[in-house]
Write an enzyme that holds these catalytic residues in place. Sequence first.
Site, PDB file in Angstrom:
ATOM      1  N   SER A 683      33.559 -18.479 -74.797  1.00 25.27           N
ATOM      2  CA  SER A 683      34.874 -19.108 -74.714  1.00 25.27           C
ATOM      3  C   SER A 683      34.832 -20.629 -74.874  1.00 25.27           C
ATOM      4  O   SER A 683      35.874 -21.283 -74.939  1.00 25.27           O
ATOM      5  CB  SER A 683      35.570 -18.729 -73.407  1.00 25.27           C
ATOM      6  OG  SER A 683      34.966 -19.397 -72.336  1.00 25.27           O
ATOM      7  N   LYS A 726      41.356 -20.432 -65.381  1.00 25.62           N
ATOM      8  CA  LYS A 726      41.091 -21.606 -66.211  1.00 25.62           C
ATOM      9  C   LYS A 726      42.256 -22.584 -66.163  1.00 25.62           C
ATOM     10  O   LYS A 726      42.058 -23.801 -66.034  1.00 25.62           O
ATOM     11  CB  LYS A 726      40.820 -21.175 -67.654  1.00 25.62           C
ATOM     12  CG  LYS A 726      39.458 -20.519 -67.816  1.00 25.62           C
ATOM     13  CD  LYS A 726      39.243 -20.003 -69.219  1.00 25.62           C
ATOM     14  CE  LYS A 726      37.850 -19.432 -69.363  1.00 25.62           C
ATOM     15  NZ  LYS A 726      37.661 -18.745 -70.635  1.00 25.62           N
TER      16      LYS A 726
END
Length: 802
Positions: A683, A726
């Site tokens: 990611s 996140k």
Amino acid sequence: MPKAPRESSNVPTELAILPLQDGVLFPNTVMPMAVTKQWGIKLVEDALKAGVPVGVVALKDRDASPPGPDDVHLVGTVAIIQKMIKVPDGTLRCIISGTVPFRIDEFSQAQPYLAAHVEQLEEITPESDELTALSRNLAGQYTRLLGYLPSAPKELELEVNNISDPNLLSYFVASTMRLDVGDKQAVLEERNTLERLKMLTAYLSRELDVLELGHKIQTDIQKEMDKNQREYYLRQQLKAIQDELGETDPTQADIKDLREKIEAAKMPEDANKAAMRELDRLGKIPSASPEYSVIRTYLDWLVTLPWSVTTQDSLDIEEARKILDEDHYDLEKVKDRILEYLAVRKLKNTLSGPILCFVGPPGVGKTSLGKSIARAMGRKFVRLSVGGVRDEAEIRGHRRTYIGAMPGSFIRAIRDAGSANPLIMIDEIDKVGADFRGDPSSALLEVLDPEQNNTFRDHYLDLPFDLSRVLFIATANQLDTVQPPLRDRMEIISLAGYTQAEKIMIARKYLIPKQLAANGLTSKKCRLMTDAVAEIAGNYTREAGVRNLEREIATIFRKVARKVASNPKFTAVVTAKNVSEYLGKQRFFAEVAKRTASMGVATGLAVTSVGGDILFVESTIMPGSGKLTLTGQLGDVMKESAQAALSFLRSRSEELGLDKDYFSKHDVHIHVPAGAVPKDGPSAGVAMATSLASAMLNKKVDSGVAMTGEVTLTGQVLPIGGVKEKVLAARRAGIKHVILPLRNEADVIEDVPPEVRKAMKFTYADELSQVLKAALGEKLISPAVVVNGRRNGNKLPAAARR
Ligand code: ADP
């Protein structure tokens, strides 16, 4: 007993034959005998009347009565009847004394008793040294033999040493030692003295061997018995002393106590049997022996386990809802799923089924949710951490043969709970390891498998224990590291972390009242204002959960409590301004701006075991030959995504305005601090590509932007997981703008709390071109949409909207 010298001369040629039932009469010896049969009585009376000796022979068959000529041995000893007594019952007792040996030549009479013509036998005694030696040896052996027979009369020893005639010696020895009739008869029939002595020597040594062996056995047994007797004696004395001192024998008291406990424990049959068996063994060994304490400890474990103690479940869903709400702020989705879980269990009337697993960073309330569930169901709660467990024996226990062996953690947890159906919270199930000591996760699987866990066998107990009544709930910080077979067993419930506003609410409603009470304060004595909480949550802690927040609040209250203790009138009001008086200087700063002030640094977003976090990706370009260096403990997947990002940028070097030989003349170095923490996952792809582009083009990345997304070789942006974590991490770090893969848009709308969504800007990207535009501030490359095999450089995909 030896008789006067031989009367060899006056032996009649015909003698009445007196057969002996048991034994052989030897010359020069006397022998008592009982005469019971009529013919015998007549024989004795006739002989005495006539004043003649009789011929005594041994019977071949002791039961022949009256004996015929064939029933007697033909060699015997002439005897004089020395004494005769009539017993009142009509029978006789005689003492007969042997004189010389004879042989029957011919029977002369059969009725009323035997009589025969006889011939006196002579001794053949050639004098020789061998004869003397044999005589002495025989006497010596005989003396030794007497040594083993303490009951033998002392005179025998004197006698044997006084006989000098070898024939007399041989008859004396033969008549007094233990020998079969057959052997005795053989001795008598042997006319050669030397041979007779040899024969007797052999018999004697055989007898001596037997006696010596018997003696050895006897002494060994005696020694053993002496030892046991000594111990017994000492033990009795000890007991007497203890009784005298008023101390009861600990062993007996122990055993009695244990027996009562075993009965009270109401174990299943096989466990009860095992316990009783061990108790029996315990009674037989001294309490000082190590074995004793091993068995003792084992029994202690058996009796303390709650074999038959259970709590009554209450599965009232409304009540459960109330308790969950009482203990936890918000977490609506989580609570709903817990209630659904309980409702299904209630309807199915069973606990089997998937095991709940709470996944989330520390301090988000996993443990306290577990406690609330236990409280709502009326079950005992125990926590059991399997983090870092590498040894299967931790779970299953060590076998009793090991020194210091103990049951495994599950049996210990059951004991701690004091009930056979507690709620066991298995913490850190994502951190079980495996090595040469066995695989703990396979043992865990067995514990969690409803098919198997009703007969869970702990190595230490070595008895089945029913774990199927236990409600298991697992917790983990991350799902990736949970072993797949374990994950299959579990129903995952994620807790991503809290926003600043949620944290403030949790603090006001739960943490502050809890900590006030814990520190003996009231809200009147100490007021912790909301802006102070915000200050603590923002600048003193940086976490997804509220564990450190709670700790800091506790610190403030402790300090206030100390002041109140010394001055009861003291009251405190804590605001954002004076927090530092209690907690010291601010600990966290918004460092993003500073870190991204240089070229080639992009802010990425990642999920770690402590929740979401930001990370910085740094790239440098330097003159070289086209090498790529990657540092910062990157995993393989992360390294590959760095290479993919670089290759994509190379493929667009023309568009980016880079020289044709730019890449063959430069080296690239990508670094992701902090270098000591291992990182992996795809990611960070977009952050790497952005950081590379920034370094190549000498353009700074917007310091208010953080990004996440996987990047492909063709520059597409693929979706990632952990969106809520996140975004919350970005928010905590003071970031205002987040670039996310387009396909994660739904996650943002669904998971991210509205106040955060409102306060932040989101860019959804499908292509790296959009990411670079948002992060570096201008359109650098065209999108890579492929239409009919040709790259359409102008058309933006519809999905690129915000
Ligand atoms: P975890 O097990 O996830 O590490 P804990 O359950 O130990 O976290 O939670 C830490 C503290 O935070 C506990 O005191 C808990 O009560 C509190 N807490 C966490 N989440 C909430 C919430 N939603 N409402 C109230 N208190 C919470």
